[in-house]
Structures are given as structure tokens and as C-alpha cells.
Scaffold this active site. Structure first.
Site, PDB file in Angstrom:
ATOM      1  N   TYR A 169       0.829  -1.218   0.000  1.00  0.00           N
ATOM      2  CA  TYR A 169       0.000   0.000   0.000  1.00  0.00           C
ATOM      3  C   TYR A 169       0.857   1.259   0.000  1.00  0.00           C
ATOM      4  CZ  TYR A 169      -3.911  -3.090   0.305  1.00  0.00           C
ATOM      5  OH  TYR A 169      -4.822  -4.064  -0.007  1.00  0.00           O
ATOM      6  N   VAL A 202      -9.724   3.228  -3.952  1.00  0.00           N
ATOM      7  CA  VAL A 202      -9.011   3.780  -2.797  1.00  0.00           C
ATOM      8  C   VAL A 202      -8.091   4.918  -3.224  1.00  0.00           C
ATOM      9  CG1 VAL A 202      -9.226   1.698  -1.404  1.00  0.00           C
ATOM     10  CG2 VAL A 202      -7.258   1.921  -2.935  1.00  0.00           C
ATOM     11  N   HIS A 252     -14.581   1.423   0.308  1.00  0.00           N
ATOM     12  CA  HIS A 252     -13.491   0.469   0.577  1.00  0.00           C
ATOM     13  C   HIS A 252     -12.264   1.142   1.189  1.00  0.00           C
ATOM     14  CE1 HIS A 252     -15.130  -2.629  -2.590  1.00  0.00           C
ATOM     15  NE2 HIS A 252     -15.855  -2.575  -1.494  1.00  0.00           N
ATOM     16  N   CYS A 258      -4.011   7.072  20.494  1.00  0.00           N
ATOM     17  CA  CYS A 258      -3.918   6.160  21.646  1.00  0.00           C
ATOM     18  C   CYS A 258      -2.497   5.629  21.858  1.00  0.00           C
ATOM     19  CB  CYS A 258      -4.903   5.000  21.499  1.00  0.00           C
ATOM     20  SG  CYS A 258      -4.397   3.741  20.301  1.00  0.00           S
ATOM     21  N   GLY A 273     -17.539   1.581 -14.548  1.00  0.00           N
ATOM     22  CA  GLY A 273     -16.207   0.981 -14.475  1.00  0.00           C
ATOM     23  C   GLY A 273     -16.007  -0.012 -13.354  1.00  0.00           C
ATOM     24  N   ALA A 290     -14.650   5.011 -20.010  1.00  0.00           N
ATOM     25  CA  ALA A 290     -15.302   5.972 -19.114  1.00  0.00           C
ATOM     26  C   ALA A 290     -14.980   7.409 -19.507  1.00  0.00           C
ATOM     27  CB  ALA A 290     -14.865   5.697 -17.671  1.00  0.00           C
TER      28      ALA A 290
HETATM   29  N1  APR Z   1     -13.600   2.658 -18.896  1.00  0.00           N
HETATM   30  C1  APR Z   1     -14.652   1.993 -18.346  1.00  0.00           C
HETATM   31  N2  APR Z   1     -14.553   0.792 -17.792  1.00  0.00           N
HETATM   32  C2  APR Z   1     -13.343   0.217 -17.766  1.00  0.00           C
HETATM   33  C3  APR Z   1     -12.192   0.833 -18.312  1.00  0.00           C
HETATM   34  C4  APR Z   1     -12.361   2.111 -18.900  1.00  0.00           C
HETATM   35  N3  APR Z   1     -11.350   2.771 -19.449  1.00  0.00           N
HETATM   36  N4  APR Z   1     -11.130  -0.003 -18.131  1.00  0.00           N
HETATM   37  C5  APR Z   1     -11.597  -1.089 -17.525  1.00  0.00           C
HETATM   38  N5  APR Z   1     -12.935  -0.983 -17.306  1.00  0.00           N
HETATM   39  C6  APR Z   1     -13.840  -1.935 -16.649  1.00  0.00           C
HETATM   40  C7  APR Z   1     -13.455  -3.384 -16.850  1.00  0.00           C
HETATM   41  O1  APR Z   1     -14.039  -3.874 -18.043  1.00  0.00           O
HETATM   42  C8  APR Z   1     -14.053  -4.030 -15.602  1.00  0.00           C
HETATM   43  O2  APR Z   1     -15.407  -4.421 -15.832  1.00  0.00           O
HETATM   44  O3  APR Z   1     -13.752  -1.695 -15.261  1.00  0.00           O
HETATM   45  C9  APR Z   1     -14.031  -2.901 -14.568  1.00  0.00           C
HETATM   46  C10 APR Z   1     -12.958  -3.069 -13.486  1.00  0.00           C
HETATM   47  O4  APR Z   1     -13.261  -4.212 -12.728  1.00  0.00           O
HETATM   48  P1  APR Z   1     -12.353  -4.681 -11.505  1.00  0.00           P
HETATM   49  O5  APR Z   1     -10.920  -4.676 -11.923  1.00  0.00           O
HETATM   50  O6  APR Z   1     -12.923  -5.955 -10.998  1.00  0.00           O
HETATM   51  O7  APR Z   1     -12.494  -3.514 -10.437  1.00  0.00           O
HETATM   52  P2  APR Z   1     -13.700  -3.207  -9.427  1.00  0.00           P
HETATM   53  O8  APR Z   1     -15.008  -3.650 -10.000  1.00  0.00           O
HETATM   54  O9  APR Z   1     -13.566  -1.806  -9.015  1.00  0.00           O
HETATM   55  O10 APR Z   1     -13.324  -4.160  -8.205  1.00  0.00           O
HETATM   56  C11 APR Z   1     -14.162  -4.133  -7.075  1.00  0.00           C
HETATM   57  O11 APR Z   1     -12.716  -5.629  -5.900  1.00  0.00           O
HETATM   58  O12 APR Z   1     -10.551  -6.307  -5.361  1.00  0.00           O
HETATM   59  C12 APR Z   1     -11.671  -5.626  -4.933  1.00  0.00           C
HETATM   60  O13 APR Z   1     -11.778  -3.997  -3.263  1.00  0.00           O
HETATM   61  C13 APR Z   1     -11.380  -4.197  -4.599  1.00  0.00           C
HETATM   62  O14 APR Z   1     -12.732  -2.218  -4.923  1.00  0.00           O
HETATM   63  C14 APR Z   1     -12.272  -3.412  -5.538  1.00  0.00           C
HETATM   64  C15 APR Z   1     -13.378  -4.383  -5.821  1.00  0.00           C
END
Ligand code: APR
Length: 233
Positions: free
Chosen positions: A56, A93, A109, A139, A175, A219
């Protein structure tokens, strides 16, 4: 026709992809080279705090090299100009929504730029590295950890999110892969309360079938166009 006043927006890693932040479920299913279970669970933190804190620290440091993209900027504009209720719930995050100027924002998150005391639950703004054993300013227990909601931990702000979903006329998901609960269930909660639902995503997600409408594309293009549509309606 229903008058749209109350909007809830859910964002995920896809909204920050065009800023250069890796999504979670990219090719290979690794997050920046790690399995999510190795860096994003309470068990991982207990087993190897040095690895998890370092992971992190690197993500936090990387925020200095990225900036908000047109999708974050469009949502910040909507936040400024939309006179009805609005809540942007982000699973991300990073701090790109707030750097773009969004204020009606909830980090469900957690946030890289915050530290959480595992002993007293106090939270602090934190932009430097955070080695294991760092003492809590309140603390004094050596118990500060990244303020990240790990798998198995309870997401932040659920009462506020559920209340906003209950009042929503429109729920928009941007997204996110729809793979992680409780966020993946928001579309059905909103629908059950009568909201229209819209998905803006690069490709079809696990939850696409639940939405009234899915628009596919980056997006950075879809979100400004949708915001323009909302503000000129
Ligand atoms: N524009 C729009 N969508 C996009 C783009 C873009 N440029 N690039 C990627 N994506 C889409 C992908 O197709 C996918 O469906 O964004 C999505 C990202 O999915 P994940 O990687 O699974 O991310 P997220 O859904 O935010 O994950 C949820 O999982 O690991 C945990 O806590 C973590 O907050 C996270 C949670």
C-alpha cells in the site's frame, strides 16, 4: 415520465484506468503483480505485515504520478451543478474523485491517503509511507494500518448508501466488474426501490444483465457524454 432528482453513482477501478491506475481483475487476475488474497485480507496483514504495508505504500506513492481524467472531472461537474440529491460511492481507494473536485463522495473500501488505528479505530490523513508498528497519534498503540477495507471486513457507509439507494430515481454504475459484494448488489437494491439503472463500462460486466441500459466504451468518453445529457435535460 419520472422526474430525475436523486442520483446514486457507483464507481470502480475502470474509472481510474485511463489515469494509469491498474484495475483489479486485469489480465492474469493479479493486482499489481499480487494475488488479492495476499495483500487484501486481514489474514495476509497478520501473516506478513511488511509485505502488505509495503504494497500500500507503493500504491499511495503512485498517486503522485497520476491525475484525474475526463470521467472524474465530469462527475465533479455533475456534483457541482446537480441540484437534486447525489451520492458518488466509490470502491476505489485512490483520491482522483476528490482531486477532480467531487464532494458528495463516499469511499466504501477506504482510502490510500488515510491510516486506521487497529486499536482505537481513529483515522488520520496519511500521505507518507506507513511501516508496520507506527504508533497511533491518539492512543499511542503501535497499531496503524492502511485504511483499506479488506475482504471479510465490512464496507464503510452502508447505512448512508442504503438510505440513498432507497430514495434514488437513478442508479449509475461506472467501471466496475460487478464481482464484489455488497457493491455488486446495489443495482438490485436500487431497482427494488423503483430507480432506473444505467451501466457505463468498457465491456459487459457480471452484473450487466441487471441494468435497464448498458453503454459500452471507455469511461473517459461515456461519462462526460452522460453528464452533459443529464445537465442539459
Ligand atoms: N472505462 C470503463 N470501464 C473500464 C475501463 C475504462 N477505461 N477499463 C476497464 N474498465 C472496466 C473493466 O471492463 C471491468 O469491468 O472496469 C471494470 C474493473 O473491474 P475490476 O478490476 O474488478 O475492479 P472493481 O469492479 O472496481 O473491483 C471491485 O474488488 O478487489 C476488490 O476492493 C477491490 O474495490 C475493488 C473491488
Amino acid at each position: 415520465m419520472t422526474v430525475m432528482r436523486n442520483i446514486v453513482i457507483l464507481t470502480g477501478a475502470g474509472i481510474s484506468a485511463e489515469s494509469g491506475i491498474a484495475t483489479f481483475r486485469g489480465p492474469g487476475g493479479l493486482w499489481e503483480g499480487h494475488r488479492v488474497e495476499d495483500v487484501c485480507t486481514p489474514e495476509a496483514l497478520a501473516a506478513d505485515p511488511v509485505l502488505v504495508h509495503r504494497f500500500y505504500d507503493l500504491r499511495r506513492a503512485a498517486l503522485r504520478d497520476v491525475r484525474p481524467n475526463p470521467a472524474h472531472e465530469a462527475l465533479a461537474r455533475l456534483d457541482r451543478e446537480w441540484s437534486g440529491a447525489l451520492l458518488i460511492v466509490t470502491q476505489n481507494v485512490d483520491d482522483l474523485h476528490e482531486r477532480a473536485g467531487a464532494r458528495r463522495l463516499l469511499h466504501m473500501h477506504g482510502a490510500l491517503n488515510q491510516a486506521l488505528c487497529a486499536a482505537c479505530a481513529a483515522r488520520f490523513d496519511w500521505t507518507a509511507d506507513l511501516p508496520p508498528g507506527t504508533p497511533c497519534p491518539t492512543c499511542h498503540a503501535p497499531a496503524l494500518r492502511p485504511d483499506i477495507v479488506f475482504f471479510g471486513e465490512i464496507s464503510y457507509g452502508m447505512d448512508r448508501i442504503e438510505a440513498a439507494l432507497a430514495e434514488a430515481d437513478l442508479f449509475v454504475s461506472i467501471g466496475t466488474s460487478g464481482a464484489v459484494y455488497p457493491a455488486a448488489g446495489f443495482v438490485r437494491m436500487a431497482q427494488a426501490c423503483g430507480a432506473a439503472t444505467l451501466e457505463l463500462n468498457l465491456d459487459r460486466s457480471e452484473g450487466s444483465g441487471w441494468f435497464d441500459e448498458s453503454r459500452l466504451g471507455p469511461a473517459g468518453q461515456l461519462v462526460p457524454a452522460w453528464v452533459e445529457q443529464m445537465l442539459s435535460a
